[in-house]
Design an enzyme around this catalytic site. Structure first.
Site, PDB file in Angstrom:
ATOM      1  N   HIS A 205      54.442  80.103 -41.650  1.00 28.63           N
ATOM      2  CA  HIS A 205      53.264  80.587 -40.918  1.00 28.63           C
ATOM      3  C   HIS A 205      53.220  82.101 -40.759  1.00 28.63           C
ATOM      4  CE1 HIS A 205      56.153  80.763 -37.643  1.00 28.63           C
ATOM      5  NE2 HIS A 205      55.316  81.563 -37.019  1.00 28.63           N
TER       6      HIS A 205
HETATM    7  C1  UD1 Z   1      52.078  83.235 -33.049  1.00 29.42           C
HETATM    8  C2  UD1 Z   1      53.091  84.337 -32.809  1.00 29.42           C
HETATM    9  C3  UD1 Z   1      54.300  84.122 -33.709  1.00 29.42           C
HETATM   10  C4  UD1 Z   1      54.860  82.724 -33.549  1.00 29.42           C
HETATM   11  C5  UD1 Z   1      53.749  81.708 -33.787  1.00 29.42           C
HETATM   12  C6  UD1 Z   1      54.247  80.316 -33.589  1.00 29.42           C
HETATM   13  C7  UD1 Z   1      52.192  86.534 -32.186  1.00 29.42           C
HETATM   14  C8  UD1 Z   1      51.935  87.896 -32.662  1.00 29.42           C
HETATM   15  N1  UD1 Z   1      52.555  85.633 -33.129  1.00 29.42           N
HETATM   16  O1  UD1 Z   1      51.628  83.368 -34.391  1.00 29.42           O
HETATM   17  O2  UD1 Z   1      55.303  85.047 -33.367  1.00 29.42           O
HETATM   18  O3  UD1 Z   1      55.906  82.530 -34.464  1.00 29.42           O
HETATM   19  O4  UD1 Z   1      52.697  81.978 -32.859  1.00 29.42           O
HETATM   20  O5  UD1 Z   1      53.247  79.383 -33.890  1.00 29.42           O
HETATM   21  O6  UD1 Z   1      52.088  86.271 -31.011  1.00 29.42           O
HETATM   22  N2  UD1 Z   1      45.255  78.740 -34.294  1.00 29.42           N
HETATM   23  C9  UD1 Z   1      44.699  77.487 -34.119  1.00 29.42           C
HETATM   24  N3  UD1 Z   1      45.045  76.777 -33.000  1.00 29.42           N
HETATM   25  C10 UD1 Z   1      45.905  77.258 -32.065  1.00 29.42           C
HETATM   26  C11 UD1 Z   1      46.452  78.537 -32.270  1.00 29.42           C
HETATM   27  C12 UD1 Z   1      46.138  79.254 -33.378  1.00 29.42           C
HETATM   28  O7  UD1 Z   1      43.930  77.018 -34.935  1.00 29.42           O
HETATM   29  O8  UD1 Z   1      46.168  76.558 -31.082  1.00 29.42           O
HETATM   30  C13 UD1 Z   1      44.923  79.488 -35.529  1.00 29.42           C
HETATM   31  C14 UD1 Z   1      43.785  80.464 -35.343  1.00 29.42           C
HETATM   32  O9  UD1 Z   1      43.042  80.469 -36.523  1.00 29.42           O
HETATM   33  C15 UD1 Z   1      44.480  81.780 -35.198  1.00 29.42           C
HETATM   34  C16 UD1 Z   1      45.717  81.596 -36.050  1.00 29.42           C
HETATM   35  O10 UD1 Z   1      46.049  80.217 -35.927  1.00 29.42           O
HETATM   36  O11 UD1 Z   1      43.687  82.837 -35.593  1.00 29.42           O
HETATM   37  C17 UD1 Z   1      46.878  82.441 -35.636  1.00 29.42           C
HETATM   38  O12 UD1 Z   1      47.200  82.241 -34.267  1.00 29.42           O
HETATM   39  P1  UD1 Z   1      47.926  83.419 -33.416  1.00 29.42           P
HETATM   40  O13 UD1 Z   1      48.265  82.907 -32.058  1.00 29.42           O
HETATM   41  O14 UD1 Z   1      47.108  84.650 -33.507  1.00 29.42           O
HETATM   42  O15 UD1 Z   1      49.233  83.689 -34.237  1.00 29.42           O
HETATM   43  P2  UD1 Z   1      50.277  82.698 -34.877  1.00 29.42           P
HETATM   44  O16 UD1 Z   1      50.234  82.841 -36.341  1.00 29.42           O
HETATM   45  O17 UD1 Z   1      50.154  81.319 -34.301  1.00 29.42           O
END
Ligand code: UD1
Length: 364
Positions: A205
């Site tokens: 991820h």
């Molecule tokens: C975040 C953390 C990362 C951690 C990861 C674990 C930061 C900078 N990154 O990354 O360190 O390893 O979480 O999962 O804080 N999304 C969904 N549903 C959700 C959450 C996210 O669909 O419940 C999708 C959205 O499209 C979003 C993308 O995932 O834009 C990324 O989510 P985000 O929380 O920005 O970062 P992660 O890649 O999850």
């Protein structure tokens, strides 16, 4: 002493759960949970709250996904208001996600002490958003709870006063120790039709891997080739799933018989699959640690790790994204009967939360 425990993203729940429980067992503390809503899908959040026995959050800030600046800012605005309402004595943040740094900054600025659990980890790669979050949070916190020896060295080098640093071990391993027997009762291996020790478990991820279409194509290639040899189980993070779909790779997977692309799994379901895997292929931080305790080989598709003890223990190995190298290492690791040493890293024993609360009691 009123303590606000912050959770936001998936890897936070297994770190906060044992600490919250331990605080509840001590009459001097009134622990509360604030969920920023950085992760919001049921499979990324609610399911972990339920399985880990966390209470429903006292406040849910519902910030959701956005750019780094917008997400961090939204957490800060909402958390500031929440802190004024709850008036805690201490805010505990864990790990290195955007919620961690955002809440630490707000708390410190309005005069509430901050404790950082999992302090001192450094990948020395400032292109990782998490590295920025780690460095800043450690600068803000008054209590730095360290999980592995490298953290002690890093904080000392950065000039953090030694009386703020406490080597307590790994709270995530507290959750693992508590949950492993329950996880072993699950039926994930039957569901995927795989045999213990004979499948590869994959998680990917990191933006550096999945947001770059060339790297993602290479990864897809590696997984398809690996699946000709061993069953491959790939529970995909929503970010990864989206990229795979954008590029049409999810359809390629449909033609590969032994490649199982699934939705994200719950804590217990994933723990069981990790425990039974022949090898884990990942770019996660926490999984490098969990496989070390389970004695499962882990190939980490990154150039650096902030958790060097996992490499020293022999379970974890950093592997460059070169198909031939990854497949060769995978083959070698799948043959291995026993990975790593029998001795776990110091204080990865299920009692880290206890040590943290002992430190906080002295303060309270
Ligand atoms: C975040 C953390 C990362 C951690 C990861 C674990 C930061 C900078 N990154 O990354 O360190 O390893 O979480 O999962 O804080 N999304 C969904 N549903 C959700 C959450 C996210 O669909 O419940 C999708 C959205 O499209 C979003 C993308 O995932 O834009 C990324 O989510 P985000 O929380 O920005 O970062 P992660 O890649 O999850």
């Amino acid at each position: 002493m009123k303590v606000v425990n912050v959770v936001g993203a998936r890897p936070n729940f297994m770190k906060v759960a044992p600490l919250h429980r331990e605080l509840e067992n001590h009459p001097n503390f009134e622990p509360l949970v604030v969920h920023t809503g950085q992760h919001y899908d049921e499979q990324m959040s609610e399911v972990f709250v339920d399985e880990l026995g966390l209470p429903e959050p006292d406040r849910y800030l519902k910030v959701g996904s956005d750019t780094h600046a917008r997400q961090t800012a939204a957490i800060m605005v909402a958390f500031e208001q929440t802190l004024h309402e709850l008036a805690p004595d201490l805010v505990v943040v864990v790990g290195d996600v955007n919620s961690t740094v955002a809440c630490a900054l707000v708390a410190q600025k309005i005069g509430v002490s901050v404790a950082h659990v999992e302090a001192g980890l450094r990948s020395f790669d400032r292109t990782m958003p998490e590295e920025i979050n780690r460095v800043l949070t450690d600068q803000l916190a008054e209590y730095l709870f360290v999980s592995e020896p490298s953290g002690l060295e890093n904080l000392a080098r950065e000039g953090v006063p030694s009386d703020q640093i406490h080597f307590v071990g790994n709270v995530m391993i507290d959750s693992l120790v508590d949950s492993i027997e329950m996880a072993r009762q699950k039926s994930g291996l039957e569901t995927f039709g795989v045999t213990e020790g004979e499948y590869v478990l994959v998680t990917l991820h990191r933006p550096s891997n999945v947001d770059n279409s060339e790297r993602l194509a290479t990864l897809v290639d590696i997984l398809c080739t690996a699946a000709e040899r061993w069953p491959v189980i790939f529970p995909a993070h929503p970010r990864t799933r989206e990229r795979l779909e954008d590029l049409g790779f999810d359809e390629d997977f449909e033609h590969v018989e032994h490649l199982h692309l699934s939705d994200p799994l719950s804590y217990l379901d994933f723990l069981q699959l990790m425990d039974g895997a022949g090898t884990v292929l990942t770019d996660s931080g926490g999984i490098q640690e969990e496989t070390t305790i389970l004695g499962i080989p882990c190939l980490t598709l990154r150039d650096s790790t902030e958790r060097p003890v996992t490499v020293e223990m022999g379970t974890n190995e950093l592997v460059p994204l070169d198909p031939e190298t990854v497949l060769r290492k995978l083959e070698a690791r799948m043959e291995e009967q026993q990975a790593g040493t029998d001795d776990p890293p110091p204080f990865w024993d299920g009692r880290a939360a206890e040590r943290i609360v002992q430190v906080l009691e002295k303060w309270g």
